[in-house]
Every structure is written in structure tokens, then in C-alpha cells.
Write a protein that holds these residues in place. Sequence first.
Motif, PDB file in Angstrom:
ATOM      1  N   GLY A 153     -12.446  -8.998  -3.686  1.00 16.04           N
ATOM      2  CA  GLY A 153     -13.800  -8.458  -3.509  1.00 16.04           C
ATOM      3  C   GLY A 153     -13.732  -6.990  -3.148  1.00 16.04           C
ATOM      4  N   LEU A 154     -14.279  -6.656  -1.957  1.00 20.81           N
ATOM      5  CA  LEU A 154     -14.288  -5.260  -1.506  1.00 20.81           C
ATOM      6  C   LEU A 154     -12.970  -4.893  -0.804  1.00 20.81           C
ATOM      7  CD1 LEU A 154     -16.301  -2.942  -1.655  1.00 20.81           C
ATOM      8  CD2 LEU A 154     -17.163  -3.584   0.580  1.00 20.81           C
ATOM      9  N   GLY A 155     -11.933  -5.663  -1.036  1.00 24.87           N
ATOM     10  CA  GLY A 155     -10.642  -5.422  -0.374  1.00 24.87           C
ATOM     11  C   GLY A 155      -9.851  -4.263  -0.953  1.00 24.87           C
ATOM     12  N   MET A 170      -8.552  -6.759   9.483  1.00 18.85           N
ATOM     13  CA  MET A 170      -9.574  -7.614  10.085  1.00 18.85           C
ATOM     14  C   MET A 170     -10.896  -6.873  10.250  1.00 18.85           C
ATOM     15  SD  MET A 170      -7.875 -10.328  10.420  1.00 18.85           S
ATOM     16  CE  MET A 170      -9.014 -11.330  11.355  1.00 18.85           C
ATOM     17  N   GLU A 171     -11.977  -7.610  10.056  1.00 17.45           N
ATOM     18  CA  GLU A 171     -13.303  -7.021  10.281  1.00 17.45           C
ATOM     19  C   GLU A 171     -13.972  -7.753  11.425  1.00 17.45           C
ATOM     20  OE1 GLU A 171     -15.986  -6.609   7.032  1.00 17.45           O
ATOM     21  OE2 GLU A 171     -14.543  -5.486   5.816  1.00 17.45           O
ATOM     22  N   ARG A 172     -14.374  -7.034  12.408  1.00 16.01           N
ATOM     23  CA  ARG A 172     -15.193  -7.579  13.488  1.00 16.01           C
ATOM     24  C   ARG A 172     -16.296  -6.578  13.773  1.00 16.01           C
ATOM     25  NH1 ARG A 172     -13.453 -11.597  12.382  1.00 16.01           N
ATOM     26  NH2 ARG A 172     -12.672 -13.334  13.605  1.00 16.01           N
ATOM     27  N   ASN A 173     -17.407  -7.046  14.309  1.00 20.22           N
ATOM     28  CA  ASN A 173     -18.499  -6.126  14.641  1.00 20.22           C
ATOM     29  C   ASN A 173     -17.993  -5.048  15.581  1.00 20.22           C
ATOM     30  OD1 ASN A 173     -20.534  -7.077  13.138  1.00 20.22           O
ATOM     31  ND2 ASN A 173     -21.414  -8.391  14.734  1.00 20.22           N
ATOM     32  N   GLY A 185     -17.112 -13.594  -1.433  1.00 22.25           N
ATOM     33  CA  GLY A 185     -18.465 -13.326  -0.945  1.00 22.25           C
ATOM     34  C   GLY A 185     -18.412 -12.908   0.512  1.00 22.25           C
ATOM     35  N   ARG A 186     -19.281 -12.000   0.927  1.00 24.93           N
ATOM     36  CA  ARG A 186     -19.262 -11.554   2.316  1.00 24.93           C
ATOM     37  C   ARG A 186     -20.543 -11.982   3.023  1.00 24.93           C
ATOM     38  NH1 ARG A 186     -19.046  -5.823   2.906  1.00 24.93           N
ATOM     39  NH2 ARG A 186     -17.450  -5.857   4.495  1.00 24.93           N
ATOM     40  N   HIS A 204     -15.825   6.775   0.700  1.00 25.95           N
ATOM     41  CA  HIS A 204     -16.126   5.493   1.341  1.00 25.95           C
ATOM     42  C   HIS A 204     -16.828   4.595   0.331  1.00 25.95           C
ATOM     43  CE1 HIS A 204     -15.074   6.319   5.528  1.00 25.95           C
ATOM     44  NE2 HIS A 204     -15.563   7.539   5.366  1.00 25.95           N
ATOM     45  N   THR A 205     -16.438   3.340   0.316  1.00 24.07           N
ATOM     46  CA  THR A 205     -17.078   2.384  -0.591  1.00 24.07           C
ATOM     47  C   THR A 205     -17.849   1.385   0.263  1.00 24.07           C
ATOM     48  OG1 THR A 205     -15.266   2.712  -2.117  1.00 24.07           O
ATOM     49  CG2 THR A 205     -16.626   0.773  -2.496  1.00 24.07           C
ATOM     50  N   VAL A 206     -19.127   1.253  -0.021  1.00 24.45           N
ATOM     51  CA  VAL A 206     -20.000   0.466   0.860  1.00 24.45           C
ATOM     52  C   VAL A 206     -20.745  -0.599   0.063  1.00 24.45           C
ATOM     53  CG1 VAL A 206     -21.812   0.598   2.620  1.00 24.45           C
ATOM     54  CG2 VAL A 206     -20.409   2.608   2.156  1.00 24.45           C
ATOM     55  N   GLN A 207     -20.765  -1.783   0.634  1.00 25.09           N
ATOM     56  CA  GLN A 207     -21.558  -2.868   0.035  1.00 25.09           C
ATOM     57  C   GLN A 207     -22.813  -3.064   0.868  1.00 25.09           C
ATOM     58  OE1 GLN A 207     -19.671  -6.740   0.013  1.00 25.09           O
ATOM     59  NE2 GLN A 207     -20.977  -7.376  -1.681  1.00 25.09           N
ATOM     60  N   SER A 208     -23.933  -3.199   0.200  1.00 23.64           N
ATOM     61  CA  SER A 208     -25.196  -3.406   0.911  1.00 23.64           C
ATOM     62  C   SER A 208     -25.263  -4.844   1.421  1.00 23.64           C
ATOM     63  CB  SER A 208     -26.352  -3.127  -0.054  1.00 23.64           C
ATOM     64  OG  SER A 208     -27.544  -3.524   0.550  1.00 23.64           O
ATOM     65  N   LEU A 209     -25.220  -4.983   2.743  1.00 26.83           N
ATOM     66  CA  LEU A 209     -25.263  -6.320   3.343  1.00 26.83           C
ATOM     67  C   LEU A 209     -26.437  -6.447   4.304  1.00 26.83           C
ATOM     68  CD1 LEU A 209     -21.648  -7.374   4.479  1.00 26.83           C
ATOM     69  CD2 LEU A 209     -23.104  -8.537   2.836  1.00 26.83           C
ATOM     70  N   GLY A 210     -26.605  -5.416   5.136  1.00 26.74           N
ATOM     71  CA  GLY A 210     -27.659  -5.464   6.156  1.00 26.74           C
ATOM     72  C   GLY A 210     -28.279  -4.102   6.317  1.00 26.74           C
ATOM     73  N   LYS A 211     -28.868  -3.884   7.471  1.00 26.99           N
ATOM     74  CA  LYS A 211     -29.672  -2.684   7.740  1.00 26.99           C
ATOM     75  C   LYS A 211     -28.898  -1.388   7.450  1.00 26.99           C
ATOM     76  CE  LYS A 211     -30.939  -2.602  12.045  1.00 26.99           C
ATOM     77  NZ  LYS A 211     -30.718  -1.472  12.848  1.00 26.99           N
ATOM     78  N   VAL A 212     -27.756  -1.244   8.123  1.00 27.08           N
ATOM     79  CA  VAL A 212     -27.036   0.033   8.030  1.00 27.08           C
ATOM     80  C   VAL A 212     -26.410   0.213   6.646  1.00 27.08           C
ATOM     81  CG1 VAL A 212     -25.160   1.423   8.982  1.00 27.08           C
ATOM     82  CG2 VAL A 212     -26.579   0.026  10.507  1.00 27.08           C
ATOM     83  N   SER A 213     -25.720  -0.816   6.199  1.00 23.43           N
ATOM     84  CA  SER A 213     -25.035  -0.677   4.908  1.00 23.43           C
ATOM     85  C   SER A 213     -26.052  -0.484   3.781  1.00 23.43           C
ATOM     86  CB  SER A 213     -24.152  -1.895   4.641  1.00 23.43           C
ATOM     87  OG  SER A 213     -24.878  -3.078   4.798  1.00 23.43           O
ATOM     88  N   ASN A 214     -27.199  -1.091   3.922  1.00 20.82           N
ATOM     89  CA  ASN A 214     -28.245  -0.919   2.933  1.00 20.82           C
ATOM     90  C   ASN A 214     -28.688   0.552   2.893  1.00 20.82           C
ATOM     91  OD1 ASN A 214     -30.064  -1.649   1.019  1.00 20.82           O
ATOM     92  ND2 ASN A 214     -31.596  -2.442   2.466  1.00 20.82           N
ATOM     93  N   GLU A 224     -25.113   2.737  12.947  1.00 12.61           N
ATOM     94  CA  GLU A 224     -23.733   3.039  12.578  1.00 12.61           C
ATOM     95  C   GLU A 224     -23.001   1.802  12.083  1.00 12.61           C
ATOM     96  OE1 GLU A 224     -21.089   6.270  14.991  1.00 12.61           O
ATOM     97  OE2 GLU A 224     -21.762   4.526  16.079  1.00 12.61           O
ATOM     98  N   SER A 225     -22.061   1.992  11.161  1.00 10.28           N
ATOM     99  CA  SER A 225     -21.216   0.897  10.685  1.00 10.28           C
ATOM    100  C   SER A 225     -19.792   1.392  10.505  1.00 10.28           C
ATOM    101  CB  SER A 225     -21.703   0.398   9.323  1.00 10.28           C
ATOM    102  OG  SER A 225     -22.363  -0.834   9.455  1.00 10.28           O
ATOM    103  N   ALA A 226     -18.843   0.482  10.756  1.00  6.97           N
ATOM    104  CA  ALA A 226     -17.438   0.806  10.475  1.00  6.97           C
ATOM    105  C   ALA A 226     -17.220   0.681   8.973  1.00  6.97           C
ATOM    106  CB  ALA A 226     -16.534  -0.187  11.195  1.00  6.97           C
ATOM    107  N   ILE A 227     -16.710   1.742   8.346  1.00  5.70           N
ATOM    108  CA  ILE A 227     -16.439   1.685   6.907  1.00  5.70           C
ATOM    109  C   ILE A 227     -15.032   2.249   6.670  1.00  5.70           C
ATOM    110  CG2 ILE A 227     -17.164   2.461   4.589  1.00  5.70           C
ATOM    111  CD1 ILE A 227     -19.303   0.645   5.867  1.00  5.70           C
ATOM    112  N   SER A 228     -14.220   1.484   5.964  1.00 13.66           N
ATOM    113  CA  SER A 228     -12.843   1.901   5.688  1.00 13.66           C
ATOM    114  C   SER A 228     -12.832   3.170   4.851  1.00 13.66           C
ATOM    115  CB  SER A 228     -12.101   0.807   4.924  1.00 13.66           C
ATOM    116  OG  SER A 228     -12.071  -0.352   5.696  1.00 13.66           O
ATOM    117  N   ILE A 229     -11.767   3.910   5.002  1.00 18.87           N
ATOM    118  CA  ILE A 229     -11.639   5.142   4.213  1.00 18.87           C
ATOM    119  C   ILE A 229     -10.938   4.757   2.908  1.00 18.87           C
ATOM    120  CG2 ILE A 229     -10.668   7.476   4.158  1.00 18.87           C
ATOM    121  CD1 ILE A 229     -10.678   7.286   7.317  1.00 18.87           C
TER     122      ILE A 229
END
Lengths: 288, 156
Positions: free
Chosen positions: A130-132, A246-249, B155-156, A83-93, A67-72
Motif C-alpha cells: 500500500g502506502l509502504g 510502526m505507526e502510532r498516533n 487498507g488503512r 511527502h506522500t499523503v493518503q486522505s484518511l481523516g481531518k488533517v490528511s484530507n 498536525e500529522s506525522a508523515i514519512s519523508i
Amino acid sequence: MAVSTLPDPASPADAGHPLAPIPYVVRAVATETPDIVTLTLVPRSTKRTGPFRPGQFNMLYAFGVGESAISISGGSPDGQLIHTVQSLGKVSNALTRLTPGDTVGVRGPYGRGWPVAEAKGRDLVIVAGGLGLPPLRPALYEIFRNREAYGRVEIIDGARTPKNLVFYDEVQGWRRRSDLRVQVTVDSAGRDWYGDVGVVTTRIPDARFDPERTTAFVCGPEIMMKLTAQALVARKVPAETIFLSMERNMKCAIGFCGHCQYQSSFICRDGPVLRYSAVQTLLNLKEV
Amino acid sequence: MNPEVNHKVVREIASHPFFHGMSREFVETIAVEGEERLFVADDMIASEGGEADVLYLVLEGKVALELEAADRPPITVQTVGPGELVGWSWLVPPHRWRFNVRALKRTRLVALDGGIIRRTLHARPDWGFEFMVRFMPLLAERLENTRIQLLDIYGR
Ligand SMILES: Cc1cc2nc3c(=O)[nH]c(=O)nc-3n(C[C@H](O)[C@H](O)[C@H](O)COP(=O)(O)OP(=O)(O)OC[C@H]3O[C@@H](n4cnc5c(N)ncnc54)[C@H](O)[C@@H]3O)c2cc1C
Ligand code: FES
């Protein structure tokens, strides 16, 4: 508190649990940039998430991955979610690889969003990096719907290069409106770009607003938000009227597991949108 | 008043934010040989490596500062608009442009002779000091902005 007390989103035994995700079907996938996609989701059955406010987020569950937190970044009353998602790691990918017809789990909406109603009667400076832009998009449409309720509206959108700009055509449409001022700037560009080049902070001195009656919404990577907030403060906008997302895990997203705790706040419950005055020190920390 | 002076150019310099409040005599001195120049989109205003003996004041429009690299097309690293200046190579030997300057739209500039400004700043250190006090923050700001660009803040 132990995270293991959370339900397993994939387990039928946990289906009735409040944290169990609701199945949504991917209706459309739009490629924004090589590593960013915008997903349009519709509920698979009559069960759907509740109404959302601009700036809130959902937890998206890529089945079998996590699961990942993704802004609406948008939605409609019939339950459609964007939802707009950037591929960064496992889930977002995994999320960026979804194709129309695939199923994804959604729970939410969570958190406190942009103070769109409280900002009525004031000038607005909205800065995305960026993705803001996607997390700001619902706030912008609410402002556009009640445009006469606000003073001047200045939108500044920045990205590394022109091909990293998301919702580009939409932003071009906003530029044609006479009741907004939209500045788009990139860090570097080729000869086919006739727009501005320079970091977003360079557009702040030129922005038109009355600092004493201005509310600012800033969204992007933390370093970008920090520098933008500093540039706004330099133009005498009070830190109390600058809001950052703010983004935190995140794990539970409901103020339960403590994963996103900052001092006495949980970013998932008390944020993600917080006043700059409240997070100035947090912006200098790597991870809480 | 110096009869050779182009009064329109003097007015444009005096009303440019950089020169705002500087002595009329200084403005008239550096305005000698000064002229207004008009460019349209994609006109090359200066080319990297070329002789740099001019300071441009942007009055209207927008210009791109481009870097050339042998193995790739030119890259715009900054755009400059009304109220800003372009070029400091006229001040620093060997007086060669360090970047291309290209118009991005219809652009109106005032071109001032770099040699005249240099000689004036030498001859009148009080003007020279005032000029540098204004010029240094611009250089510092550009350096700071370049640093931020290097940070890759999106960059993120
Ligand atoms: C409130 C909130 C809203 C968010 N909205 C969005 C959104 O709209 N779209 C979106 O794509 N993402 C969004 N995120 C980020 C998202 O939740 C994940 O953190 C991100 O997708 C990476 O998760 P992952 O599991 O794929 O990567 P992981 O496997 O967790 O990490 C992979 C790599 O990416 C790095 N990383 C993880 N998260 C981030 C981050 N946020 N910023 C920079 N680097 C990171 C890790 O350090 C690691 O190196 C949001 C986060 C929060 C808290
Ligand atoms: S994510 Fe669990 S408390 Fe915030």
C-alpha cells in the motif's frame, strides 16, 4: 505530561519554540491514486528543517486544521522535501487538498529510520504494501547509490489493485535494473494487468536471499507487516534482522507527551523503525 | 516401460516440484495421453464452466486465474507460474472449471488427462495417498492466501 504545554503552531507567540513548524511552500502536487498525493515542498525562507535519514518523518501542519506525522519520501540538499499523503481523516484530507503555492508547516525530521548503513554486506529484502513504498524510497535510493556495498537486493511491492500502486513509473524503472529483483503484485486486477496477482506474502517463498545474512525492511499497514514478517521468519530470517516502520498516533514527536508510548519506548523517538523481535507483541494490540 | 508413454512428458512431470520424488511408475501411468501445450499472451487455456478434465503443470510463463461476474469484466484473483499447478476441478465432480485460465505471456504447460489420474489414484491408494498429501497443502495455501486477500491487508 499535558499536551497543552506544546506550542500552538499557528501562534506568532510560539514562533521561536523548538516545536514551532517552519513554513514551506507547496511547489508541486502529483496525484498517485484517487486518494494519495505526493507533495513537493520548498522552504519559504532560509529557515529549513535539518537533514533527514531514510525512514524518518516530519510533522506536517495544515494551518487551521492540525498536525500529522508523515514519512519523508524524498528530498534534496537544497531543502526540498517530498511527502506522500493518503486522505484518511481531518488533517490528511487537508494535506491532500493543498495546491501549488499553498503554505504548510513542517517540523522534524524525527525518529530512527532504516538501518541502511548497518545492512551493508548483507542481502536485502524490502517489502512495501500500500502506502509502504514512500517511507522506504529514501532508503532505496541510498542503497542504489552504494549498490556494490550490498548483496542481493529483492524488492516486493504490493497493493490492492494496479491503480493503488504508488510511484508506479519509478518502480517500472527499477525493474529494468539488472542488479535488483523487483516483484510487484496486486490482490486483484482486470485484463489490462499482465503482472502478478496474489498477496505480498506469496512472493516471499520465491525471493532470492540467504536468510542468515539477510536484513529485511518492511513497511505498510500493520497486518501486512505482521504477515510479511511471519513469512520471512518461515524462511528462516531471524526476527532481529527484520525491521518494520510502526505507526502510532503522535502528538509531540519528540518523546515528550507519551502519546506513542509502547512499554518503555516511544515510537516517535525510538522508532518508527523497530526490530520485529521488539514489536511482535505490539503488533497484536490495536492501540497503545 | 510403457511404449505409449511420451518420454519428454515423463521427464517434465518427474522434474516438476510437485511430483519430485514420486514413483517412476506412477509418473509414467499418469503421463499417458499427456502432452506439452504452448500458449501466447491472452490465449484462453480454460473457460469457467467448461469441462475440466485436465491438470496443468506450469513449466514456463505465467497464467491468470480469472473469475467472471455477469455485471463486470473478468477479474484476475491469482497468477500462477513455473513449478505450480493449475486446476483441481478434474478431481471434484461435476468436473467443470471454476475459473478462466488465461495466459499472460508465452506459457509452456504439460496437460495431463484428469480421468487417467483419477482412475490411477483409485486403483492404487498408496499413490492416491501420496498425491493427496502433496495436493492438500496447495489447497490449504490457496485458501489461506484467499483469506489474506479478503483481509484487505493494504487498507488503512
Ligand atoms: C511515523 C509515522 C509515519 C507516517 N507516515 C505517513 C505517510 O507517509 N503518509 C500518510 O498518509 N500517513 C502517514 N502516517 C499516518 C498519519 O500520521 C495520520 O495518522 C493519518 O494521516 C491520519 O491522520 P488524520 O488526522 O488525517 O486522521 P484522523 O482524524 O486522526 O483519523 C481519521 C480516520 O483514520 C484512521 N486512522 C488514523 N491514522 C491511521 C493510520 N495510520 N492508519 C490507519 N488508519 C488511521 C482513524 O482511526 C480514523 O478512523 C504516519 C504515521 C506515523 C506515526
Ligand atoms: S508523540 Fe509524544 S512521546 Fe511520542
